[in-house]
Design a protein around this motif. Structure first.
Motif, PDB file in Angstrom:
ATOM      1  N   LEU A  81      -9.249  11.776  40.778  1.00  0.00           N
ATOM      2  CA  LEU A  81      -8.465  12.900  40.489  1.00  0.00           C
ATOM      3  C   LEU A  81      -7.844  12.730  39.293  1.00  0.00           C
ATOM      4  CD1 LEU A  81      -7.113  13.288  44.196  1.00  0.00           C
ATOM      5  CD2 LEU A  81      -8.794  14.481  43.158  1.00  0.00           C
ATOM      6  N   VAL A  82      -8.092  13.657  38.316  1.00  0.00           N
ATOM      7  CA  VAL A  82      -7.575  13.412  36.864  1.00  0.00           C
ATOM      8  C   VAL A  82      -6.603  14.445  36.806  1.00  0.00           C
ATOM      9  CG1 VAL A  82      -7.859  13.700  34.524  1.00  0.00           C
ATOM     10  CG2 VAL A  82      -9.903  12.449  36.219  1.00  0.00           C
ATOM     11  N   GLN A  83      -5.394  14.333  36.479  1.00  0.00           N
ATOM     12  CA  GLN A  83      -4.212  15.276  36.227  1.00  0.00           C
ATOM     13  C   GLN A  83      -3.908  15.269  34.777  1.00  0.00           C
ATOM     14  OE1 GLN A  83      -1.656  16.566  38.438  1.00  0.00           O
ATOM     15  NE2 GLN A  83      -1.071  17.715  36.534  1.00  0.00           N
ATOM     16  N   LEU A  84      -4.008  16.605  34.377  1.00  0.00           N
ATOM     17  CA  LEU A  84      -4.091  16.659  32.756  1.00  0.00           C
ATOM     18  C   LEU A  84      -2.677  16.987  32.399  1.00  0.00           C
ATOM     19  CD1 LEU A  84      -7.068  19.181  32.388  1.00  0.00           C
ATOM     20  CD2 LEU A  84      -6.962  16.755  32.333  1.00  0.00           C
ATOM     21  N   VAL A  85      -2.498  17.006  31.052  1.00  0.00           N
ATOM     22  CA  VAL A  85      -0.959  17.407  30.512  1.00  0.00           C
ATOM     23  C   VAL A  85      -1.027  18.862  30.309  1.00  0.00           C
ATOM     24  CG1 VAL A  85       0.256  17.259  28.337  1.00  0.00           C
ATOM     25  CG2 VAL A  85      -1.241  15.368  28.879  1.00  0.00           C
ATOM     26  N   GLU A  86       0.369  19.107  30.692  1.00  0.00           N
ATOM     27  CA  GLU A  86       0.764  20.644  31.016  1.00  0.00           C
ATOM     28  C   GLU A  86      -0.055  21.551  29.703  1.00  0.00           C
ATOM     29  OE1 GLU A  86       2.365  23.686  33.287  1.00  0.00           O
ATOM     30  OE2 GLU A  86       2.637  21.563  33.672  1.00  0.00           O
ATOM     31  N   GLY A  87      -0.562  22.686  30.179  1.00  0.00           N
ATOM     32  CA  GLY A  87      -1.346  23.683  29.117  1.00  0.00           C
ATOM     33  C   GLY A  87      -2.647  23.109  29.282  1.00  0.00           C
ATOM     34  N   GLU A  88      -3.314  22.052  29.291  1.00  0.00           N
ATOM     35  CA  GLU A  88      -4.692  21.723  29.005  1.00  0.00           C
ATOM     36  C   GLU A  88      -5.572  22.214  30.441  1.00  0.00           C
ATOM     37  OE1 GLU A  88      -6.018  19.876  26.630  1.00  0.00           O
ATOM     38  OE2 GLU A  88      -4.255  19.225  25.457  1.00  0.00           O
ATOM     39  N   THR A  89      -6.799  22.503  29.837  1.00  0.00           N
ATOM     40  CA  THR A  89      -7.805  22.961  30.882  1.00  0.00           C
ATOM     41  C   THR A  89      -9.200  22.299  30.558  1.00  0.00           C
ATOM     42  OG1 THR A  89      -8.187  25.098  29.789  1.00  0.00           O
ATOM     43  CG2 THR A  89      -6.527  25.057  31.376  1.00  0.00           C
ATOM     44  N   ILE A  90      -9.837  22.021  31.490  1.00  0.00           N
ATOM     45  CA  ILE A  90     -11.417  21.877  31.232  1.00  0.00           C
ATOM     46  C   ILE A  90     -12.286  22.945  31.661  1.00  0.00           C
ATOM     47  CG2 ILE A  90     -13.337  20.361  32.042  1.00  0.00           C
ATOM     48  CD1 ILE A  90     -11.058  18.269  32.417  1.00  0.00           C
ATOM     49  N   ASP A  91     -13.213  23.595  31.018  1.00  0.00           N
ATOM     50  CA  ASP A  91     -13.932  24.358  31.578  1.00  0.00           C
ATOM     51  C   ASP A  91     -15.449  23.852  31.882  1.00  0.00           C
ATOM     52  OD1 ASP A  91     -15.342  26.881  32.090  1.00  0.00           O
ATOM     53  OD2 ASP A  91     -16.026  27.434  30.211  1.00  0.00           O
ATOM     54  N   ILE A  92     -15.604  23.586  33.418  1.00  0.00           N
ATOM     55  CA  ILE A  92     -16.660  22.787  34.018  1.00  0.00           C
ATOM     56  C   ILE A  92     -17.917  23.441  33.975  1.00  0.00           C
ATOM     57  CG2 ILE A  92     -17.245  21.506  35.865  1.00  0.00           C
ATOM     58  CD1 ILE A  92     -14.740  20.803  36.696  1.00  0.00           C
ATOM     59  N   PHE A  93     -17.772  24.792  34.095  1.00  0.00           N
ATOM     60  CA  PHE A  93     -19.012  25.569  34.182  1.00  0.00           C
ATOM     61  C   PHE A  93     -19.524  25.999  32.956  1.00  0.00           C
ATOM     62  CE2 PHE A  93     -16.328  26.530  38.002  1.00  0.00           C
ATOM     63  CZ  PHE A  93     -17.300  25.891  39.064  1.00  0.00           C
ATOM     64  N   ALA A  94     -18.980  25.619  31.807  1.00  0.00           N
ATOM     65  CA  ALA A  94     -19.585  25.828  30.408  1.00  0.00           C
ATOM     66  C   ALA A  94     -21.006  25.270  30.079  1.00  0.00           C
ATOM     67  CB  ALA A  94     -18.706  25.472  29.420  1.00  0.00           C
ATOM     68  N   THR A  95     -21.868  26.084  29.659  1.00  0.00           N
ATOM     69  CA  THR A  95     -23.216  25.400  29.584  1.00  0.00           C
ATOM     70  C   THR A  95     -23.248  24.854  28.091  1.00  0.00           C
ATOM     71  OG1 THR A  95     -23.887  27.494  28.760  1.00  0.00           O
ATOM     72  CG2 THR A  95     -24.372  26.949  31.194  1.00  0.00           C
ATOM     73  N   ASN A  96     -24.036  23.817  27.871  1.00  0.00           N
ATOM     74  CA  ASN A  96     -24.038  22.998  26.531  1.00  0.00           C
ATOM     75  C   ASN A  96     -25.175  23.483  25.742  1.00  0.00           C
ATOM     76  OD1 ASN A  96     -21.436  21.984  27.355  1.00  0.00           O
ATOM     77  ND2 ASN A  96     -22.180  20.032  27.435  1.00  0.00           N
TER      78      ASN A  96
END
Length: 96
Positions: A81-96
């Motif tokens: 479980l990875v807690q990010l710094v306030e204001g950061e997000t990860i777009d897991i559904f983004a296609t590369n």
């Protein structure tokens, strides 16, 4: 060694990521918290505040067949479980 195997996409993991910025990953069982933090920061170019890990034991199942008792088991799993710094997000559904 690839530390991150895949992100976990479930109802509970999605609600945690939306509400509190905690993302769940399936990771290598031999990886420690420092390696997990470095690999997530490198893969997604974000800052990680905290990492919590949990290890799930293998599940054993037994079947009674004509040949006798057949015993099998699954592999051991480790989640992070990875807690990010306030204001950061990860777009897991983004296609590369």
């Amino acid at each position: 060694m690839s530390v991150i195997i895949k992100p976990i996409i479930s109802e509970k993991a999605n609600s945690q990521s939306e509400l509190s910025g905690v993302y769940t990953f399936l990771v290598d069982t031999k990886a420690n918290k420092i390696q997990i933090k470095q690999s997530v920061e490198a893969a997604y170019s974000i800052k990680v505040e905290d990492v919590r890990t949990m290890i799930y034991a293998p599940k054993v199942s037994a079947k009674y067949t004509k040949k006798g008792l057949q015993v099998g088991k699954t592999n051991k799993l480790k989640k992070a479980l990875v807690q990010l710094v306030e204001g950061e997000t990860i777009d897991i559904f983004a296609t590369n």
